[in-house]
Structures are given as C-alpha cells and as structure tokens.
Design a protein around this motif. Structure first.
Motif, short mmCIF file in Angstrom:
data_model
loop_
_atom_site.label_atom_id
_atom_site.label_comp_id
_atom_site.label_asym_id
_atom_site.label_seq_id
_atom_site.Cartn_x
_atom_site.Cartn_y
_atom_site.Cartn_z
N TYR A 166 0.79 -1.21 0.06
CA TYR A 166 -0.19 -0.04 0.64
C TYR A 166 0.67 1.41 0.34
O TYR A 166 1.71 1.64 0.77
CB TYR A 166 -0.94 -0.19 0.99
N LEU A 178 0.50 5.28 0.06
CA LEU A 178 -0.47 6.20 0.59
C LEU A 178 -0.03 7.42 -0.79
O LEU A 178 0.55 7.64 -0.82
CB LEU A 178 0.27 6.93 1.58
N GLU A 182 -7.96 -2.67 3.43
CA GLU A 182 -7.39 -1.11 2.98
C GLU A 182 -7.99 -0.36 4.14
O GLU A 182 -7.16 0.35 5.12
CB GLU A 182 -7.72 -0.61 2.06
N THR A 183 -9.31 -0.21 5.05
CA THR A 183 -9.48 0.18 6.11
C THR A 183 -9.37 -0.10 6.92
O THR A 183 -9.31 0.69 8.03
CB THR A 183 -10.87 -0.13 5.63
N THR A 185 -5.98 1.77 7.23
CA THR A 185 -6.19 2.70 7.27
C THR A 185 -6.24 3.67 8.79
O THR A 185 -6.08 4.31 9.18
CB THR A 185 -7.55 3.87 6.06
N VAL A 238 -11.52 8.04 7.89
CA VAL A 238 -11.17 6.92 6.89
C VAL A 238 -11.40 7.11 4.99
O VAL A 238 -10.69 6.75 4.73
CB VAL A 238 -12.25 5.66 7.49
N ILE A 260 -8.80 8.44 2.67
CA ILE A 260 -8.21 7.89 3.20
C ILE A 260 -7.38 7.45 1.52
O ILE A 260 -8.36 6.32 1.35
CB ILE A 260 -7.40 8.14 4.24
N TRP A 271 -5.01 4.89 -1.10
CA TRP A 271 -3.90 4.48 -1.58
C TRP A 271 -4.14 3.93 -2.91
O TRP A 271 -4.46 3.61 -2.85
CB TRP A 271 -3.71 3.26 -0.53
#
Length: 313
Positions: free
Chosen positions: A56, A58, A134-135, A138, A184, A187, A189
């Motif tokens: 991942y 950012l 992914e959540t 984050t 959340v 954000i 990635w």
C-alpha cells in the motif's frame, strides 16, 4: 541536465533488467538461483501465494487535512528520509508490531518511510477482502496520528523536537484505537498485489526510478551517479536490518518480506553499476544533473548511447 530521450532509454533498459531479476528470483524451475552475490530461496517464494503479498502506497494531497496530517506524522515519528535523516529502527519495529497485532491476518509487515513515500508491505496468512484490508490499514495509521496529536498537545516544544531527532519507539502507541472514523473513506492508497509486482516496484524504488507519491506529476529522471538519489539504498538497508532483527526472533512470514527487500537492494546497486549496465557509463562524466557543475551530454553521444540501449532491448 540530461537529454530526456537518453534518460528514458536508460530507464527502460533497466526496467528490462529488473524483469530479468524478478524472473530469476522467483523461478520455480530451479532448485537454487543466484542473483549477483545474493542467494535467493525459490522454494520459499514459489510456495508464496500472490494473493497474500500486498503493498500500500499512500497518496499525497497537501490540501486535504487528513492526508497532510498523516504525512506530517510520518515525517516526525517515522522519519522523513532526507539528506541527514535519523535512522529509527526501534520506532519502525514498534510500528510493525502494532500493525501486526491490529490486523490479525497480517503475518509480517514492512514500513517504508522517506521524504517521497509512506508504504506498507503486508504479507498475509491468507487471502482476504481487499477493501476491508485497506480500511483496516487506514484505521491503524489514523489511530496513530490521532493519538500522536493528543500527546503533542500536552508536550513541550523540546519534546516535539526530540521526537523528530531521536529514535523513540514510545511514540508508537501499542493500544491506539481510532475513535473518529469520519476521515477513513477519504484516505486513498495505491495497491500493488502479488510477489512479482511488489518486487518490481521495490526494485524501481531502490533504483530511484519509481514515481514519487508526493510529486506524482513531476517526471522521474534516472540519475545513476547521484548520491542524493542513491540515498534510498541506505534507507532500505536500514529497514532490512530491522527485519533481520525480527527474523531472529522467529516471527513467521518475515523471510518473504526480507527477501523482497534484499532483492530490491541488489537491483538498486546493479542499476548504478556500469559493469552491469554499460549503457549508463557515458552519463558518468556529466555529473548527476542536480548541480551547477553538471552539463548536458553532446547530442551525438546521446544518440549513440540510445542506439546501444535499443540493441540491448
């Protein structure tokens, strides 16, 4: 300043070189593959499911407060990786442990933090739902940012300076839990999935040829003889040393992540070695392209080197 055409030709040649590195590193048809002086272990990697290796990266947006706050936290706590960066192995190790305990499916984790990027390499126990993963990633990062903000409100200017200049693992809060999830979803990635794709990305990062997330619209110029661009090798080496320490403690899954990092270091060094990639030799006498002492190569030399690169393809 180099001819952009020549730089792009060299860059493409090295991408082909990295493809050869990756094919050799992850070949399932050889019992043992040797890449330069680095011994790879195909039995380990060939049994690694692509679905369990994720990276991942950012996104960067200084106008979006949640993202800009993460980048600020990253620079202060994990390190910004600039010219005189302070290695923070204990802090990185604390961050790795926090992510592993917060996301049970993660068997190992690598955190890459420098001036251009914040990236998390995750090796999972088993395939899972990607949006959910992914959540969770984050949430982990935002929880640390939120906890750090609360702590900094009660700290002095001196304490804040010490956080930036020293390796202080206590700045990673082991029990941090995100209390406000309103940011959340904002954000974002970039996700890279699979052993081969992740390895190729890390090789490009090590060679200084990967796109910088904090400068996505700026062209990446390959400067094989720039000490500034080669600084990434030291940063990756420090991260590999953190993994080596973790490996010695017997954490499962870490050898895969370390092999990926070590393969990228090998490729990054080879990319700057004229004996491995002779086409870059003609760039050496013109400097790094980043100082007043650098000059532009003659057009004839540029064209000749480009033709050699074409033959190499």
């Amino acid at each position: 300043v180099f001819s952009r055409h020549y730089i792009m030709r060299c860059r493409y040649l090295l991408v082909l070189f990295f493809d050869c590195v990756i094919v050799n590193a992850f070949s399932q048809n050889t019992a043992q593959t040797r890449l330069s002086s680095f011994q790879l272990a195909p039995p380990l990697l060939s049994t690694t499911n692509d679905a369990v290796v994720h990276l991942y990266s950012l996104h960067f947006n200084e106008t979006l407060p949640p993202l800009s706050q993460i980048w600020k936290w990253k620079d202060q706590v994990l390190g910004n990786g600039r010219d005189f960066f302070v290695p923070k192995p204990k802090t990185l190790e604390a961050c790795i442990k926090y992510i592993q305990q917060s996301i049970p499916n993660v068997s190992s984790c690598v955190v890459i933090s420098n001036c251009a990027r914040l990236e998390l390499l995750l090796v999972l126990h088993e395939a899972c739902d990607l949006p959910k993963l992914e959540t969770e990633v984050t949430r982990c990062i935002l929880a640390q940012v939120q906890q750090s903000a609360h702590s900094s409100n009660s700290s002095s200017i001196l304490d804040s300076l010490l956080v930036t200049l020293m390796d202080r693992p206590e700045q990673i809060h082991a029990n941090a839990i995100l209390s406000n999830e309103q940011h959340v979803a904002s954000i974002k990635w970039t996700l890279i999935v699979g052993v081969e794709q992740v390895c190729r990305h890390l090789c490009l990062v090590a060679a200084g040829m990967a796109t910088r997330p904090n400068r996505p619209h700026r062209p990446v110029l390959f400067r094989p003889f720039s000490s500034r661009d080669a600084h990434i090798l030291l940063q990756l080496k420090r991260i590999s040393e953190v993994l080596a320490t973790s490996c010695s403690s017997g954490s499962a899954g870490l050898p895969v992540a370390k092999l990926l990092l070590d393969a990228s270091l090998t490729a990054g060094k080879a990319a700057r070695d004229v004996t491995k990639v002779p086409a870059i030799a003609s760039l050496q006498q013109y400097g790094s392209g980043a100082s007043r002492y650098s000059s532009e190569p003659p057009a004839a030399l540029t064209q000749a080197a480009a033709e050699v690169s074409l033959l190499k393809e």
